[in-house]
Motif scaffolding. Structure first.
Motif, mmCIF file in Angstrom:
data_model
loop_
_atom_site.group_PDB
_atom_site.id
_atom_site.type_symbol
_atom_site.label_atom_id
_atom_site.label_comp_id
_atom_site.label_asym_id
_atom_site.label_seq_id
_atom_site.Cartn_x
_atom_site.Cartn_y
_atom_site.Cartn_z
ATOM 1 N N ARG A 238 27.960 -20.228 -1.515
ATOM 2 C CA ARG A 238 28.063 -20.147 -0.058
ATOM 3 C C ARG A 238 27.538 -18.795 0.408
ATOM 4 N NH1 ARG A 238 29.414 -23.946 3.447
ATOM 5 N NH2 ARG A 238 31.207 -22.853 4.347
ATOM 6 N N LEU A 239 26.743 -18.819 1.486
ATOM 7 C CA LEU A 239 26.141 -17.585 1.993
ATOM 8 C C LEU A 239 26.577 -17.308 3.434
ATOM 9 C CD1 LEU A 239 22.440 -17.967 0.760
ATOM 10 C CD2 LEU A 239 24.285 -16.659 -0.311
ATOM 11 N N ILE A 241 24.936 -16.511 5.918
ATOM 12 C CA ILE A 241 23.628 -16.384 6.574
ATOM 13 C C ILE A 241 23.455 -17.424 7.655
ATOM 14 C CG2 ILE A 241 21.178 -16.885 6.118
ATOM 15 C CD1 ILE A 241 21.403 -15.118 3.696
ATOM 16 N N ARG A 242 22.829 -16.986 8.754
ATOM 17 C CA ARG A 242 22.386 -17.917 9.778
ATOM 18 C C ARG A 242 20.880 -17.783 9.906
ATOM 19 N NH1 ARG A 242 26.733 -16.392 14.429
ATOM 20 N NH2 ARG A 242 28.297 -17.973 13.981
ATOM 21 N N GLY B 20 28.535 -19.524 20.257
ATOM 22 C CA GLY B 20 29.860 -19.209 19.703
ATOM 23 C C GLY B 20 30.058 -19.676 18.273
ATOM 24 N N GLY B 21 29.018 -20.176 17.650
ATOM 25 C CA GLY B 21 29.106 -20.531 16.235
ATOM 26 C C GLY B 21 29.366 -22.003 15.980
ATOM 27 N N GLU B 22 29.074 -22.395 14.727
ATOM 28 C CA GLU B 22 29.376 -23.757 14.285
ATOM 29 C C GLU B 22 30.886 -23.867 14.231
ATOM 30 O OE1 GLU B 22 27.531 -24.375 10.279
ATOM 31 O OE2 GLU B 22 26.987 -22.283 10.457
ATOM 32 N N GLN B 44 28.636 -19.466 6.355
ATOM 33 C CA GLN B 44 28.090 -20.348 7.381
ATOM 34 C C GLN B 44 27.535 -21.601 6.721
ATOM 35 O OE1 GLN B 44 28.252 -19.495 10.571
ATOM 36 N NE2 GLN B 44 28.936 -17.394 10.211
ATOM 37 N N ASN B 45 27.705 -22.746 7.403
ATOM 38 C CA ASN B 45 27.054 -23.952 6.890
ATOM 39 C C ASN B 45 25.552 -23.900 7.156
ATOM 40 O OD1 ASN B 45 29.472 -24.938 5.997
ATOM 41 N ND2 ASN B 45 29.913 -25.971 7.941
#
Ligand SMILES: Cc1cc2nc3c(=O)[nH]c(=O)nc-3n(C[C@H](O)[C@H](O)[C@H](O)COP(=O)(O)OP(=O)(O)OC[C@H]3O[C@@H](n4cnc5c(N)ncnc54)[C@H](O)[C@@H]3O)c2cc1C
Ligand SMILES: [Zn+2]
Lengths: 402, 79
Positions: A238-239, A241-242, B20-22, B44-45
């Motif tokens: 899991r990262l 990162i976006r 505001g994010g997932e 983050q997904n």
């Protein structure tokens, strides 16, 4: 030779082997530099770089080519100084002309708090041996006579910092120099070969799955920028990162001789002149994550509005091209390099909007990690484990300009 | 450019909103409480496809909304 006729690199067709010592996913600057340094520094040539498209088709072939070391925290300044040094001697070392040019970087401040930030950065740079000094508005004007010090009445220049080590280099040529250097020593570069999965043996990653079949490896490295989460998922890593798009644009040519690179972190935009005279501009990344490489008119109009206030001559230029790349943004604006906790799987990611300048130092460090099995001190604080250790490497020096 | 339909204000440009994010989703396989917290806070997904996210209408009604967006093309999708 016409300097501006791009040379087409002749990549010989290589029959993929079933197994390599090292497989690197992603033929961008970081993947190719790692292959190059594995060959030149460690004699390790049983290496394949597996690229989904053509080499340099990702962010390395889309960036605005700014090379600098004036970051905000000690570990970053040290790391990017190493990259600056390696870039400066890369032509000599590889025999390839990458059009490297040191031209200095002028970073403008328009408010008291902006000035304070430049002062803090300058002191940190000086402590770590990077060449950065504060400048007055008059000194800024002497460095860049095109400046309007009143900023069109809106963004007055109160001063700034000048980083004399700031440079640019032709991005495709950097890709080709590393690719050629690695190929000549026996590494394979497999283009048009997307990795679709990872081979596993229990916990361990033992190779990659591609459309043309599996390839096994003792160690697999991922260097896929905006696609990092996707490849890490294949190893259940899991990262934080976006993926955000970053856009850029160039104008028609203007009289040569525009130096230095001009940036403003308060306005979040920057401009430099290419060897052909085009004015090359960038700004902040799109605020919402996405994998879209579409360009927007909003970006064009917002950058132009800001830049023409600082550099009024640019109002007479025309926009020739606009494009985007998808960047792997970390929450602390620092890269992630090293082990992942999964045996046989290492990563070089989190290069965001600032990783072109890092290519030589990132490649050198990852090659050392892969060849020796030990994380070099230079990158120890940039590991993925920093988030679990509560040691985020927040660096505002990454943002602002690229 | 992305346009977002606010239940109060109607169709507005993305510049008025703050991302505001997932909606955070920690994978089921992560059961250790520390690993769970680490994942919840940082990871983050970062989906390439349709995500469900929170947005804040900062330059409008100043309310939160939930929407589905296709991140491959940066467009809101119905549902
Ligand atoms: C518009 C823009 C301006 C920028 N300006 C600057 C700047 O001025 N200075 C600076 O230092 N940095 C800048 N950057 C950032 C810099 O370009 C990147 O950080 C850097 O190029 C990343 O290199 P990379 O090798 O990690 O990734 P990339 O060059 O993106 O390479 C990754 C490669 O992986 C491949 N890939 C993806 N998925 C797979 C798969 N499943 N299998 C096989 N291959 C795969 C892709 O096709 C791609 O070629 C900018 C970026 C952009 C977009
Ligand atoms: Zn609203």
């Amino acid at each position: 030779m016409n300097e501006f006729v791009e040379r087409i690199l002749d990549l010989p067709w290589q029959e993929p082997k079933r197994s390599y010592e090292v497989v690197i996913i992603g033929g961008g600057g970081h993947g190719l530099a790692t292959a190059y340094y594995l060959a030149t520094r460690h004699g390790l040539t049983d290496v394949a770089v597996v690229e989904a498209d053509y080499i340099g088709s990702g962010n390395t072939g889309r960036n605005t080519t700014i090379i600098r070391a004036n970051y905000g925290i000690a570990e970053s300044v040290r790391f990017y100084q190493r990259a600056l040094e390696l870039y400066a001697t890369l032509e000599e070392e590889t025999g390839c002309w990458i059009m490297h040019k040191t031209k200095g970087l002028l970073w403008l401040a328009h408010t008291e708090s902006g000035l304070r930030a430049e002062r803090a950065r300058t002191l940190m740079n000086q402590a770590m041996g990077a060449q950065t000094a504060m400048v007055t508005p008059e000194e800024a004007l002497a460095l860049c006579p095109h400046l309007d010090l009143t900023g069109g009445g809106r963004y007055p220049v109160l001063g700034g910092s000048y980083h004399s080590g700031g440079a640019t280099a032709r991005h495709d040529r950097v890709v080709w120099a590393y690719a050629q250097g690695a190929l000549r020593r026996g590494a394979h570069i497999l283009q048009h070969t997307p990795v679709t999965g990872l081979l596993r043996d229990g916990d361990r990653v033992t190779g990659v799955q591609t459309a043309t079949g599996p390839i096994s490896a003792r160690i697999v490295m991922s260097a896929v920028a905006g696609w990092s989460t996707h490849v890490a998922d294949m190893a259940e890593v899991r990262l934080p990162i976006r993926t955000h798009p970053l856009q850029a644009l160039v104008t028609n040519p203007y009289a040569l001789g525009f130096e230095p690179i001009v940036a403003s972190s308060e306005l979040l935009c920057y401009v430099s002149q290419t060897a052909r005279g085009h004015m090359l501009m960038g700004a902040e990344f799109d605020s919402q994550p996405s994998y879209s490489r579409a360009s927007s008119f909003e970006f064009l109009s917002s950058v132009s509005a800001k830049i023409t206030k600082l550099l009024p001559f640019m109002a007479d230029l025309r926009v020739l091209r606009q494009w985007a790349g998808i960047c792997d943004i970390t929450p602390d604006y620092s890269p992630i390099m090293g082990e992942t906790g999964v045996p046989g799987f290492v990563i070089s990611t989190g290069w965001g909007t600032w990783g072109f300048k890092a290519i030589p130092a990132g490649g050198e460090a990852m090659a050392e990690l892969i060849a020796t099995g030990t994380t070099p001190a230079m990158i120890a604080s940039f590991g993925l484990d920093r988030f679990a250790r509560d040691h985020a490497m927040a660096d505002q020096g990454s943002a602002g300009t690229r | 450019m992305l346009w977002i339909s606010c239940p109060t204000c109607g169709e507005r440009p993305v510049g008025e909103f703050r991302f505001g994010g997932e909606l955070p989703h920690v994978p089921d396989r992560i059961t250790d409480p520390d690993a769970y917290n680490l994942d919840y806070v940082w990871m983050q997904n970062n989906v390439a496809g349709i995500t469900t996210e929170r947005w804040f209408h900062a330059a409008g009604c100043r309310r939160w909304l939930t929407l589905r967006r296709d991140t491959r093309v940066d467009r809101v999708v119905p549902g």
